[in-house]
Design an enzyme around this catalytic site. Structure first.
Site, mmCIF file in Angstrom:
data_model
loop_
_atom_site.group_PDB
_atom_site.id
_atom_site.type_symbol
_atom_site.label_atom_id
_atom_site.label_comp_id
_atom_site.label_asym_id
_atom_site.label_seq_id
_atom_site.Cartn_x
_atom_site.Cartn_y
_atom_site.Cartn_z
ATOM 1 N N LYS B 116 -17.111 -1.437 -0.583
ATOM 2 C CA LYS B 116 -16.759 -1.185 0.921
ATOM 3 C C LYS B 116 -15.630 0.088 1.027
ATOM 4 O O LYS B 116 -15.977 0.947 2.066
ATOM 5 C CB LYS B 116 -15.835 -2.042 1.320
ATOM 6 N N GLU B 200 -8.470 -4.404 7.012
ATOM 7 C CA GLU B 200 -9.087 -3.271 8.187
ATOM 8 C C GLU B 200 -8.727 -4.316 9.437
ATOM 9 O O GLU B 200 -8.284 -5.299 9.302
ATOM 10 C CB GLU B 200 -10.491 -2.861 7.986
ATOM 11 N N HIS B 235 -17.839 -16.297 10.327
ATOM 12 C CA HIS B 235 -18.315 -14.937 10.141
ATOM 13 C C HIS B 235 -19.934 -14.789 9.523
ATOM 14 O O HIS B 235 -20.186 -13.694 8.896
ATOM 15 C CB HIS B 235 -17.352 -14.293 8.873
ATOM 16 N N ARG B 292 -30.309 -4.045 1.702
ATOM 17 C CA ARG B 292 -31.187 -4.868 1.355
ATOM 18 C C ARG B 292 -32.024 -5.305 2.715
ATOM 19 O O ARG B 292 -31.556 -4.762 3.686
ATOM 20 C CB ARG B 292 -30.763 -6.156 0.778
#
Lengths: 175, 498
Positions: B116, B200, B235, B292
């Site tokens: 990330k 974040e 999530h 993907r």
């Protein structure tokens, strides 16, 4: 016939008249009559006042799972519940338990034997299908026994933690 | 074109990929674990290779075994599906070294974007906006506290190797941070073999909008418009749709161009998804590129009338992209619901078990990509997705109505499913009006219980099931008939006959 049923954990007393392929529920307002036809092992076609409804029925002797119009109903016979062997859940007084909610692996145990715990306190973390889930103390009490260790594979009926409930005035379980 | 492809995955996505292979006349090889010996994808393939025990590390995540299966069966390419090895750059590298085509981007690209942190840096350089937060993974809790204070709570603790909702924790206040970091790293270690995390800014009222991209070896990069994936639980997305209601033509164009910029900045090849967060002021931030095929790819296929897996295979085989940006025009509206074996009344807890009865919905504009069948055991060892249910219609309202109809006509007995929950979500005013943010479920459906409006009918069905016994084991019995109440009395007590 009188049926003493538990529908989605609500006690429901039903009086039904059965005639050939017709069932009439005696309701306060007015009786409800339905005819039925078994389509397959898990499907029954109902006809209630001219409207057709497909009911899908699963489960066995203990609880039936019934799906109608996208909604699921769990119905059991209250009598058979009363006859169920005591000890697993709703056991009156004494030690109570924390069970795994599903087949899972124990990730971590956060309580020790002999420890006093508060209701809602995190006791065990399990992981199933790569999701972690915490198990909490159902009430204030003392941990009398821990029956699992980290890395154990456990099943829904397995008792992971025994807790002796702290004595409280007028404790009543509504099961 | 490839003669034979190994699908290094299981369940619905393995079946989905095999479908396209079969359409293209390509032979398919399934791999499976001991828990999956009778799984749908195994039965559907031309060949099947047992990898090992049910633990993913010894089967679906075991690179040596997957590569050996490809070698032994003569498969020239591997499609990784989603999850498992799909975003594992070491696996892509191994394929490259072994001369097996990995259907996806190159190992370097997967490595850079899978991290990330690196991807955030690449995007910054490529002039694509990123969310506020750390630009590096961090183990020092003191620094994490400091950064969280700077960007302000709530913050998101995220595994640098994350994806699929694993290794992510929302932290609302300071005192939750340390435990969230510990548990996110642990989950990340289990799921991805890498425990690194960063933080974040977490946007409570944000939308999750992603753009599908396709890029070939000849420098052609296009986007295939957006998917809105804001309805999430734990999530993990559960309802996705396209087009996104709130995008104006202008914003859609801007985001599409940013998606193409993002893919180009990363030297991306094959199919990928650029994920953006869209805040309430229509500012968008790059989240990540999924290297993907996405679970929700079918809704794009529906509105564009194309097969993304076919394009993936064509690109991997070295063919130039047959589509041009100006030829891509979405039509109508498509919705996907993910059908998991789970209990929405109990925190969406997985509900493994044997599927005793299965009736899939059908009809115009309905597609169900299933990875299970009646009689199969849903194992405890893997993500419990049963199928992706997709509807397509001219308008959003019609697509919603079609989905509700399909959900009601989708019967699964033996495991718990979210059908009635999904119906309630789709029927809710908030969803109909498109008031859909990533906190949608928490705000509107946190204590959801199935309402029992047809109790009488259910009771009648219960009694009818008792009366009209299910078929006896004797197969040659012509008609079971209706036994008399005396035969089926069981535990009932007779009080009075009405």
């Amino acid at each position: 016939m009188e049926y003493d049923l538990i529908v989605n954990s609500e006690k429901t007393l039903v009086e039904a008249k059965i005639q050939d392929r017709e069932i009439t529920l005696q309701k306060e307002e007015k009786p409800l009559t339905a005819s039925f036809e078994r389509v397959s092992d898990h499907q029954i076609l109902l006809n209630i006042n001219g409207t057709q409804l497909n009911a899908y029925v699963g489960g066995g002797k203990d609880v039936k799972t019934i799906i109608i119009d996208g909604r699921t109903y769990y119905i059991r016979d209250a009598d058979s519940l009363a006859q169920a062997p005591a000890g697993k859940k709703g056991f009156k007084g004494g030690a109570k338990t924390v069970c795994a909610p599903m087949p899972a692996m124990v990730i971590s145990i956060l309580a020790k034997e002999g420890q006093m715990v508060e209701k809602g306190q995190k006791l065990v973390i399990v992981s199933a299908m790569k999701m972690e889930t915490s198990l909490f103390a159902p009430f204030d009490g003392k941990v009398t026994k821990i029956n699992a260790k980290e890395g154990d594979k456990v099943m829904p009926t397995d008792i992971l933690v025994d807790i002796e409930q702290k004595k409280e005035p007028a404790e009543e379980t509504n099961e | 074109m490839f003669k034979k492809i190994l699908i290094a995955n299981r369940g619905e996505i393995a079946v989905r990929v095999m479908n396209t292979c079969k359409d293209m006349g390509i032979k398919t090889v399934a791999v499976y674990s001991e828990a999956d010996s009778k799984a749908a994808h195994v039965l559907f393939a031309d060949e099947a290779v047992l990898l090992g025990p049910s633990e993913p590390a010894q089967s679906y995540l075991n690179m040596d075994k997957v590569i050996k299966a490809a070698r032994d069966t003569g498969a020239v390419a591997i499609h990784p599906g989603y999850g498992f090895l799909s975003e594992n750059h070491e696996f892509a590298k191994r394929c490259e070294q072994e001369g097996i085509v990995f259907i996806g981007p190159s190992s370097d690209v997967i490595r850079d974007l899978g991290d990330k942190i690196t991807s955030r840096k690449i995007m910054k350089k490529g002039n694509v906006p990123v969310t506020p937060g750390l630009l590096g993974s961090e183990t020092d809790i003191a620094i994490l506290y400091q950064v969280a204070d700077e960007i302000g709570y709530p913050v998101l603790v995220k595994a640098t190797a994350g994806g699929g909702g694993k290794g992510i924790r929302v932290v609302n206040a300071k005192d939750e941070l340390e435990e969230a970091v510990a548990s996110a790293s642990r989950e990340a270690q289990n799921a991805f073999g890498n425990s690194e995390v960063y933080i974040e800014k977490f946007f409570t009222r944000a939308r999750h909008v992603e753009f599908q991209v396709l890029a070939d070896d000849f420098g052609n990069t296009i986007h295939l418009y957006e998917r809105e994936c804001s309805v999430q639980r734990r999530h993990q997305k559960i309802i996705e749709e396209t087009p996104c209601l709130v995008l104006t033509d202008e914003l859609r164009k801007e985001m599409g161009q940013a998606a193409v910029r993002a893919a180009k900045a990363a030297s991306y090849k094959n199919a990928g998804t650029v994920e953006f967060l869209l805040d309430e002021n229509n500012r968008f931030y790059f989240l990540e590129i999924n290297t993907r095929l996405q679970v929700e790819h079918p809704i794009t296929e529906m509105t564009l009338g194309l097969d993304l897996v076919r394009h993936q295979i064509e690109i991997a085989a070295g063919n130039p992209l047959s589509l041009k940006q100006e030829d891509i025009h979405p039509r109508g509206h498509s919705i996907e619901c993910r059908i998991y074996a789970e209990d929405p009344e109990n925190g969406f807890m997985p509900s493994p078990g044997k599927i005793t009865f299965l009736k899939e919905p059908s009809g115009p504009g309905i597609r169900n990509d299933a990875g299970v069948y009646q009689g199969v055991e849903v194992p405890v060892d893997y993500d419990p997705i049963l199928s992706k249910l997709v509807t397509y219609a001219e308008t959003r309202d019609q697509a919603i109505a079609k989905m509700i109809k399909a959900l009601k006509d989708y019967i699964v007995l033996g495991v718990k499913t979210p059908m009635s929950f999904l119906c309630d979500v789709l029927e809710s005013k908030a969803f109909k009006e498109g008031q859909v943010f990533t906190d949608f479920i928490d705000v509107h459906f946190s204590d959801w219980k199935s309402n029992a409006e047809m109790i009488d009918a259910a009771v009648i069905a219960y009694i009818a099931d008792e009366l009209a016994g299910r078929a006896a084991p004797a197969l040659n019995a012509k008609q079971t008939g209706v036994p008399t109440p005396w035969e089926t009395l069981g535990n009932w007590k007779m009080t009075k006959v009405g």
